[in-house]
Design an enzyme around this catalytic site. Structure first.
Site, PDB file in Angstrom:
ATOM      1  N   HIS A   1      18.146   4.402 -22.634  1.00  0.00           N
ATOM      2  CA  HIS A   1      18.244   5.757 -23.177  1.00  0.00           C
ATOM      3  C   HIS A   1      17.363   5.916 -24.414  1.00  0.00           C
ATOM      4  O   HIS A   1      16.752   6.969 -24.631  1.00  0.00           O
ATOM      5  CB  HIS A   1      19.704   6.073 -23.521  1.00  0.00           C
ATOM      6  CG  HIS A   1      19.989   7.500 -23.822  1.00  0.00           C
ATOM      7  ND1 HIS A   1      20.093   7.980 -25.116  1.00  0.00           N
ATOM      8  CD2 HIS A   1      20.207   8.574 -23.015  1.00  0.00           C
ATOM      9  CE1 HIS A   1      20.377   9.270 -25.086  1.00  0.00           C
ATOM     10  NE2 HIS A   1      20.450   9.662 -23.818  1.00  0.00           N
ATOM     11  N   CYS A   2      17.276   4.872 -25.218  1.00  0.00           N
ATOM     12  CA  CYS A   2      16.538   4.938 -26.485  1.00  0.00           C
ATOM     13  C   CYS A   2      15.036   5.132 -26.292  1.00  0.00           C
ATOM     14  O   CYS A   2      14.368   5.677 -27.175  1.00  0.00           O
ATOM     15  CB  CYS A   2      16.760   3.659 -27.286  1.00  0.00           C
ATOM     16  SG  CYS A   2      18.471   3.312 -27.692  1.00  0.00           S
ATOM     17  N   ILE A   3      14.488   4.670 -25.179  1.00  0.00           N
ATOM     18  CA  ILE A   3      13.035   4.707 -24.999  1.00  0.00           C
ATOM     19  C   ILE A   3      12.585   5.866 -24.117  1.00  0.00           C
ATOM     20  O   ILE A   3      11.410   5.954 -23.765  1.00  0.00           O
ATOM     21  CB  ILE A   3      12.502   3.374 -24.446  1.00  0.00           C
ATOM     22  CG1 ILE A   3      12.975   3.121 -23.011  1.00  0.00           C
ATOM     23  CG2 ILE A   3      12.902   2.221 -25.367  1.00  0.00           C
ATOM     24  CD1 ILE A   3      12.303   1.908 -22.363  1.00  0.00           C
TER      25      ILE A   3
END
Length: 343
Positions: free
Chosen positions: A331-333
């Site tokens: 999700h972060c990238i």
């Protein structure tokens, strides 16, 4: 103008990512750096098997990116510092007429630190908005996409140690932050979690991003990170957060159904307690790109829970250990660009 950030399950036009470039979080050795490049490329190529992917690539990494990325991925060259697109890029919202816009938060490298550089990312949201052909919604709030989660019906999850961080917004209180979030995302109820996972407060951490703790797969339902081992510091953290959420209601007045997503069995790595979390998944049109950690039992259990939470979507696991070693997950990238809403 009224804006509304749709739920992450809303129809999408594409996913935006940024390709890694050399820096402190990528890795110190050649082997570590190669593992980082491969991890980002694997996520991008996996998503591209389902829907369009656009990726920002620093000029220094163009040759490598073209060699690792699928030919169906659209590459845009731009000088960048960080490659955690959820945080340095825009957050997309709908206007009242269903057209799309992009919120341009102030990104200062997660509150600033001697290891971060963010000068080249200052205009990244505007650059992407221009590529997407959508207007910009400017904001003076220092914020990141990993620090917010909405249900598309007025509810937003925030963390006190992120938006109220003295390194981010030293002169703002909860009321002022919630007002700006409401203006830009259309939310009417802010739920403030007290803090994030323990590892997130180390040198390369975000100081409490919510997207590793909790998400709302459908209105009134929360998927919650569940560290069941009492010896792990996140056990106490998540017990506190679970108790809080059990007593909360969303913007529509609903109490939450809480679904626990058990943490992987691995408790530590060479640097201490891990923050591995299945909450940090990406929802796309026909699938969920789920973090996996090479743990047959818990990976399968998590995918079974995600399949029930997102009916009709294929659950695809990708190895996220190299991502988490650098400070985040799938999700972060990534950052979703919703499709315009048809009235």
């Amino acid at each position: 103008m009224t804006w509304l950030m749709p739920a992450e399950t809303a129809s999408q036009d594409r996913i935006w990512m940024a390709f890694p470039r050399e820096g402190q979080t990528l890795g110190e050795t050649s082997a570590e750096r190669e593992a980082g490049y491969a991890a980002w490329a694997h996520v991008a190529n996996t998503i591209a098997g389902f829907q369009p992917v656009s990726i920002i690539v620093d000029p220094t990494e163009m040759t490598r990116a073209k060699g690792l990325l699928s030919s169906v991925i659209t590459i845009h060259e731009c000088t960048i510092d960080d490659f955690w697109m959820r945080d340095s890029g825009p957050t997309f919202v709908h206007a009242a007429d269903g057209t799309l816009a992009a919120v341009d938060w102030v990104f200062n490298g997660w509150g600033g630190g001697d290891w971060t550089e963010s000068g080249n990312d200052r205009d990244l949201a505007r650059f992407i908005a221009d590529l997407a052909g959508v207007p910009v919604v400017p904001s003076l709030l220092v914020n990141e996409g990993g620090g917010i989660h909405v249900d598309g019906e007025g509810t937003v999850l925030l963390t006190e140690t992120v938006q109220l961080d003295p390194g981010r917004n030293p002169n703002l209180d909860k009321t002022r932050v919630a007002e700006e979030i409401s203006r830009t995302l259309g939310t009417t109820k802010a739920i403030w979690l007290p803090r994030g996972l323990e590892r997130d407060y180390e040198t390369f951490g975000t100081r409490g991003h919510v997207d590793i703790i909790a998400c709302i797969p459908s209105p009134g339902v929360i998927l919650l990170h569940d560290q069941r081992d009492p010896s792990h510091p996140d056990h106490a953290v998540m017990q506190q957060i679970r108790t809080q959420l059990a007593g909360e209601t969303d913007a529509q007045g609903r109490s939450f159904e809480i679904i626990d997503l058990p943490a992987p069995e691995t408790l530590t790595d060479a640097h201490g307690p891990v923050d591995w979390s299945y909450v940090n998944h990406l929802v796309i049109n026909d699938a969920v790109i789920a973090c996996s950690f090479g743990e047959e039992r818990t990976d399968a259990q998590a995918q079974e829970i995600l399949a029930a939470a997102y009916p009709g979507r294929q659950i695809v696991g990708v190895d996220a250990t190299e991502l988490f070693a650098r400070g985040g997950g799938v999700h972060c990238i990534t950052q979703q660009q919703p499709a315009p809403r048809v009235s």
